[in-house]
Scaffold this motif. Structure first.
Motif, PDB file in Angstrom:
ATOM      1  N   TRP A 196       2.713 -24.101 -10.895  1.00 56.22           N
ATOM      2  CA  TRP A 196       3.523 -23.440  -9.883  1.00 56.22           C
ATOM      3  C   TRP A 196       2.982 -23.724  -8.482  1.00 56.22           C
ATOM      4  O   TRP A 196       3.744 -23.821  -7.523  1.00 56.22           O
ATOM      5  CB  TRP A 196       3.524 -21.932 -10.116  1.00 56.22           C
ATOM      6  N   ALA A 197       1.677 -23.783  -8.348  1.00 57.13           N
ATOM      7  CA  ALA A 197       1.074 -23.910  -7.018  1.00 57.13           C
ATOM      8  C   ALA A 197      -0.175 -24.775  -7.107  1.00 57.13           C
ATOM      9  O   ALA A 197      -0.567 -25.242  -8.179  1.00 57.13           O
ATOM     10  CB  ALA A 197       0.733 -22.532  -6.442  1.00 57.13           C
ATOM     11  N   GLY A 198      -0.810 -24.986  -5.941  1.00 62.21           N
ATOM     12  CA  GLY A 198      -1.979 -25.848  -5.868  1.00 62.21           C
ATOM     13  C   GLY A 198      -1.580 -27.209  -5.321  1.00 62.21           C
ATOM     14  O   GLY A 198      -0.418 -27.617  -5.427  1.00 62.21           O
ATOM     15  N   HIS A 199      -2.545 -27.909  -4.732  1.00 62.13           N
ATOM     16  CA  HIS A 199      -2.262 -29.216  -4.140  1.00 62.13           C
ATOM     17  C   HIS A 199      -3.214 -30.306  -4.643  1.00 62.13           C
ATOM     18  O   HIS A 199      -3.131 -31.437  -4.199  1.00 62.13           O
ATOM     19  CB  HIS A 199      -2.379 -29.139  -2.611  1.00 62.13           C
ATOM     20  N   SER A 200      -4.100 -29.951  -5.553  1.00 66.59           N
ATOM     21  CA  SER A 200      -5.174 -30.874  -5.892  1.00 66.59           C
ATOM     22  C   SER A 200      -4.837 -31.823  -7.034  1.00 66.59           C
ATOM     23  O   SER A 200      -5.339 -32.941  -7.086  1.00 66.59           O
ATOM     24  CB  SER A 200      -6.435 -30.084  -6.262  1.00 66.59           C
ATOM     25  N   GLY A 201      -4.021 -31.373  -7.983  1.00 63.40           N
ATOM     26  CA  GLY A 201      -3.811 -32.167  -9.179  1.00 63.40           C
ATOM     27  C   GLY A 201      -5.031 -32.180 -10.085  1.00 63.40           C
ATOM     28  O   GLY A 201      -5.151 -33.037 -10.978  1.00 63.40           O
ATOM     29  N   ARG A 202      -5.941 -31.224  -9.875  1.00 64.85           N
ATOM     30  CA  ARG A 202      -7.188 -31.206 -10.661  1.00 64.85           C
ATOM     31  C   ARG A 202      -6.928 -30.989 -12.143  1.00 64.85           C
ATOM     32  O   ARG A 202      -7.776 -31.326 -12.980  1.00 64.85           O
ATOM     33  CB  ARG A 202      -8.148 -30.144 -10.113  1.00 64.85           C
ATOM     34  N   TYR A 203      -5.752 -30.440 -12.473  1.00 69.10           N
ATOM     35  CA  TYR A 203      -5.417 -30.246 -13.886  1.00 69.10           C
ATOM     36  C   TYR A 203      -5.395 -31.564 -14.643  1.00 69.10           C
ATOM     37  O   TYR A 203      -5.497 -31.600 -15.864  1.00 69.10           O
ATOM     38  CB  TYR A 203      -4.048 -29.567 -14.014  1.00 69.10           C
ATOM     39  N   ALA A 204      -5.259 -32.674 -13.905  1.00 74.45           N
ATOM     40  CA  ALA A 204      -5.073 -33.977 -14.552  1.00 74.45           C
ATOM     41  C   ALA A 204      -6.347 -34.818 -14.587  1.00 74.45           C
ATOM     42  O   ALA A 204      -6.283 -36.015 -14.856  1.00 74.45           O
ATOM     43  CB  ALA A 204      -3.968 -34.758 -13.827  1.00 74.45           C
ATOM     44  N   VAL A 205      -7.519 -34.213 -14.329  1.00 77.51           N
ATOM     45  CA  VAL A 205      -8.736 -35.034 -14.211  1.00 77.51           C
ATOM     46  C   VAL A 205      -9.038 -35.798 -15.494  1.00 77.51           C
ATOM     47  O   VAL A 205      -9.515 -36.939 -15.436  1.00 77.51           O
ATOM     48  CB  VAL A 205      -9.962 -34.191 -13.771  1.00 77.51           C
ATOM     49  N   HIS A 206      -8.761 -35.196 -16.673  1.00 75.35           N
ATOM     50  CA  HIS A 206      -9.002 -35.936 -17.916  1.00 75.35           C
ATOM     51  C   HIS A 206      -8.083 -37.153 -18.005  1.00 75.35           C
ATOM     52  O   HIS A 206      -8.509 -38.241 -18.418  1.00 75.35           O
ATOM     53  CB  HIS A 206      -8.798 -35.020 -19.128  1.00 75.35           C
ATOM     54  N   GLN A 207      -6.814 -36.964 -17.616  1.00 75.84           N
ATOM     55  CA  GLN A 207      -5.874 -38.081 -17.640  1.00 75.84           C
ATOM     56  C   GLN A 207      -6.259 -39.151 -16.615  1.00 75.84           C
ATOM     57  O   GLN A 207      -6.161 -40.352 -16.883  1.00 75.84           O
ATOM     58  CB  GLN A 207      -4.457 -37.577 -17.350  1.00 75.84           C
ATOM     59  N   VAL A 208      -6.711 -38.704 -15.437  1.00 78.06           N
ATOM     60  CA  VAL A 208      -7.136 -39.658 -14.401  1.00 78.06           C
ATOM     61  C   VAL A 208      -8.360 -40.435 -14.877  1.00 78.06           C
ATOM     62  O   VAL A 208      -8.449 -41.658 -14.707  1.00 78.06           O
ATOM     63  CB  VAL A 208      -7.425 -38.921 -13.082  1.00 78.06           C
TER      64      VAL A 208
END
Length: 802
Positions: A229-241
């Motif tokens: 919903w919110a946030g600007h970092s995309g940190r949720y995707a660090v494993h994918q990155v």
């Protein structure tokens, strides 16, 4: 201009052909025309700019300066120097090439002025210093060509103002001088041709367009669960990155801010189980640290580099397989520029991934992808040349030689940004450079010009030339603290306001390390490495605004439900719920929702004009609400929306968005806030009123601020129409508040506002309301679980059946 046999042999030996735009640049040079080349990254753009020079020097050898190359980055100039050396050596040309920047030794700088190379590579600031020397007339007398690389990076700003003035001086010295501009991302070629042309006549500049390359391969990386919903970092995707990094030889991971770059670097290290070599690169790191990262990339020793706009213009690294953009790109031109760092070969597609931070950012990412596919670029807005830059330039010319007022005015007006300057304004500016103006003229320290006895002006004392060169420049950094280990080793710098929030024992992330503060002395922050959790430094650098064209595309998505089919299911459901529980505006409408929530009354507007404009508007509207007795409690802004909450409900939002707010509350707010003082500090430094450096000593940020604040108060009281106050107002209006977009927003609101009163929070409001929870712990990294709980609570209220 036919290409001599040694050159055609060199192309053939590499399996290359002379591309059409390279041949067109040769033809334009043969005709003696100025030229603007717009070609994709990897198209041989820089070689096209230099090819006429190399051919001319091969056929007509000289020991004089033939071509000046100007780039926005000294690292880029150094990279071009390396790349030019290959054809020069391979073809066997007797051509000398050198770079000149702040890192060049003083003895080499002196030698370059008396015995310059055939090709000199430099930056706008170093060029401005060169023309401040008396021997500049001889140095540039035989100059044939100026090549301006990445022209889009500085032409619309103050560095562009400085360069345009320097070009006017060079054109006066070498009247047959030919100007060449290079760029990969320009939307309005006429505006740039006008900027490049002597006198602003775009028709005198030939437009050369590069061959089309392979279409980039861009994907949006979606999370394994729902788009946040919110946030600007995309940190949720660090494993994918990290999985993408492991698949590629080399990956550049772009972040929009330095703080985000530090956060993502830390998060990647946590999941870097294979121990792959990765590094970080941003403008606050020490120069040696940046150079080490650049060298490791060039030598193929890194698998990934986390970077900010410090590498937007990039170096020529051909083995970058993939570019990853963390968070929304904010503009199609910026995205293309960053994608161009991958592959760097015209005939092969560059691969890129976008990691949106939230659902609005998903829409923005899709808008950017569509814009790239449609060949749409973001237009730059040119504004009148800045007065503080002109004051610095006039002082530079006075250091070189005495001048006549009328002749210098004509020269200045030949620079396109300064065609607006008339004799009256130029007289005021000379008065400021001469003695500081009416309120300051009694102080000897501000007296810089004196009559030369022949109807002209000269510098008042020879020592002023050295002081000018020591302090000249356009970039005025925010006051900073050096980050050091106890042994004195410098890691880089953080901005003063962030350092002021720290006490011994606090931790923060920097240079890829988790650091603990040991002590703070003067302007040094002494630290040691730690394994404790770290805060992330915050920086006051300009936030990238969502471009107007991307904003238009996002509005179009909201208005057209037929465009939602390719969207992820959770994004589609979010928009469908908004259409059912509230309304989705047409492209030309400004939606404003009002509803009760958490014992307060909320007003949420969706202008899509960027954080800077929304933040400024929030300040203005809350002041208007206070006067109306609505008792506002606070506001929060994102790139997409503005939310204000109050004790009393807003019955008529249109009255709050009245365009008159820019005349009344805006003036009062700017004068009463730090904005005008901050702007004045910058123009005072650029205009030469305040000197940052003295021989062997540099003023601290606090000392500069103290000096400028004193002068600011004096001028406001005794000379409110002072030239620098006028320049500060121009900066505060345009750069610090994004007033142009504010005006567009208010004009649109006056005729198209769609007010929707609701009994509950709307689905579209969820992302901006989550920011209220985040802002309440400003300076701390809110726990993801808490943020998720907040989002779930808001979503439960907003998405429940009507």
């Amino acid at each position: 201009m036919p290409l001599p046999t040694p050159f055609t042999d060199w192309f053939a030996a590499r399996g290359w052909r002379v591309r059409r735009h390279q041949a067109d640049m040769l033809a334009a040079a043969e005709r003696g025309e100025h030229a603007l080349l717009v070609a994709a990254t990897g198209a041989g753009k820089t070689l096209a700019g230099f090819l006429p020079t190399l051919v001319d020097l091969a056929q007509h050898p000289t020991d004089r300066l033939h071509t000046l190359y100007v780039s926005p980055l000294k690292a880029l100039a150094a990279d071009v120097e390396r790349n030019l050396s290959a054809p020069i050596a391979d073809i066997g040309l007797d051509i000398s090439v050198e770079s000149r920047s702040g890192d060049t030794s003083s003895d080499k700088k002196a030698r370059q002025r008396s015995r310059p190379p055939n090709i000199l590579l430099t930056t706008p600031e170093s060029l401005s210093l060169l023309i401040s020397y008396p021997d500049s007339f001889l140095m540039f007398s035989d100059l044939k060509t100026v090549v301006i690389d990445e022209i889009h990076a500085f032409a619309p700003g103050k560095r562009g103002d400085l360069l345009s003035l320097a070009l006017a001086r060079l054109q006066m010295i070498a009247q047959g001088l030919r100007r060449v501009g290079l760029s990969a991302t320009i939307a309005d070629t006429t505006a740039y041709r006008s900027w490049l042309a002597p006198g602003g006549d775009a028709d005198t500049v030939t437009l050369v367009e590069g061959e089309a390359g392979a279409d980039p391969d861009i994907e949006i990386l979606l999370p394994e669960g729902a788009v946040p919903w919110a946030g600007h970092s995309g940190r949720y995707a660090v494993h994918q990155v990290m999985a993408e990094v492991a698949k590629n030889r080399t990956t550049i991971i772009f972040c929009n801010t330095r703080g985000l770059a530090e956060l993502i670097f830390q998060e990647l290290w946590k999941v870097n189980d294979a121990g792959l070599p990765i590094a970080i690169h941003h403008g606050s790191l020490d120069r040696e640290a940046r150079q080490r990262a650049e060298a490791a990339m060039a030598e193929g020793r890194l698998r990934a580099l986390v970077a900010t706009s410090s590498l937007d213009l990039g170096l020529d690294w051909g083995d970058v397989d993939c570019v990853i953009q963390m968070g929304a790109p904010k503009g199609s031109s910026r995205l293309l520029q960053r994608i161009g760092r991958a592959n760097h070969r015209l005939d092969e597609p560059s691969r890129a991934l976008i990691v949106p931070g939230n659902r609005f950012e998903y829409l923005e990412a899709q808008a950017a992808l569509d814009a790239v596919e449609a060949g749409e670029r973001d237009a730059d807005r040119f504004r009148p040349g800045a007065l503080d830059v002109l004051a610095q330039h006039v002082m530079a010319l006075a250091c070189a030689a005495p001048f006549k007022e009328d002749a210098l005015l004509a020269e200045v007006r030949s620079a396109t940004p300064y065609q607006w300057i008339d004799a009256d304004m130029f007289g005021r500016l000379l008065g400021f450079v001469r003695d500081g103006g009416y309120a300051l003229k009694s102080y000897d320290r501000f007296r810089r010009l004196a009559p030369d006895g022949a109807g002209g002006w000269r510098i008042a004392h020879p020592q002023l030339a050295a002081r000018h060169r020591l302090n000249a420049g356009i970039i005025v950094d925010a006051p900073t603290f050096d980050v050091r280990f106890k042994n004195g080793r410098r890691l880089g710098s953080v901005e003063e306001y962030f350092a002021s929030t720290l006490t011994p024992g606090d931790t923060f992330a920097f240079a890829g390390l988790s650091l603990e503060v040991e002590s703070i002395r003067d302007s040094d922050l002494y630290v040691r490495a730690t394994t404790r959790p770290a805060r992330i430094p915050s920086y006051t650098g300009a936030r990238m605004a969502l471009t107007t064209r991307l904003a238009d595309r996002v509005r179009a998505f909201l208005a057209d439900s037929t465009s939602w089919a390719p969207f992820p299911e959770d994004v589609r459901f979010w928009l469908e719920a908004q259409a059912e529980r509230s309304v989705l505006p047409r492209v030309d409408q400004l939606l404003v929702e009002t509803f009760p929530h958490d014992d307060a009354h909320f007003m949420v507007a969706y202008p899509f004009e960027g954080w800077n404009a929304h933040q400024s508007l929030g300040m203005l509207i809350t002041k208007r609400m206070e006067r109306a007795g609505l008792q506002p409690l606070g506001f929060v802004a994102s790139d997409y929306a503005l939310a204000i909450w109050s004790l009393r409900p807003v019955a008529d939002p249109a009255a709050l968005f009245d365009p008159a707010i820019l005349e009344d509350e805006f003036t009062e707010w700017v004068e009463g806030s730090h904005l005008l003082k901050r702007a004045f500090r910058e123009v005072a430094v650029i205009g030469g009123l305040i000197e940052r450096q003295h021989p062997g000593k540099r003023k601290t940020g606090k000392q500069v601020t103290f000096s400028t604040d004193l002068i600011f108060d004096v001028l406001r009281k005794y000379e409110p129409d002072h030239l620098l106050l006028e320049a500060a107002w121009a900066d505060a209006r345009e750069r610090l508040t994004d007033v142009a977009r504010l005006g567009d927003l208010l004009d649109r609101a006056a005729g198209t506002m769609l007010h929707r009163p609701l009994g509950h929070i709307s689905p579209l409001a969820i992302p901006v309301l989550i920011l209220i929870g985040r802002e309440s712990v400003a300076g701390h990294d809110i726990d993801d679980a808490l943020l998720g709980e907040l989002a779930d609570t808001l979503a439960d209220k907003a998405m429940r059946p009507v």
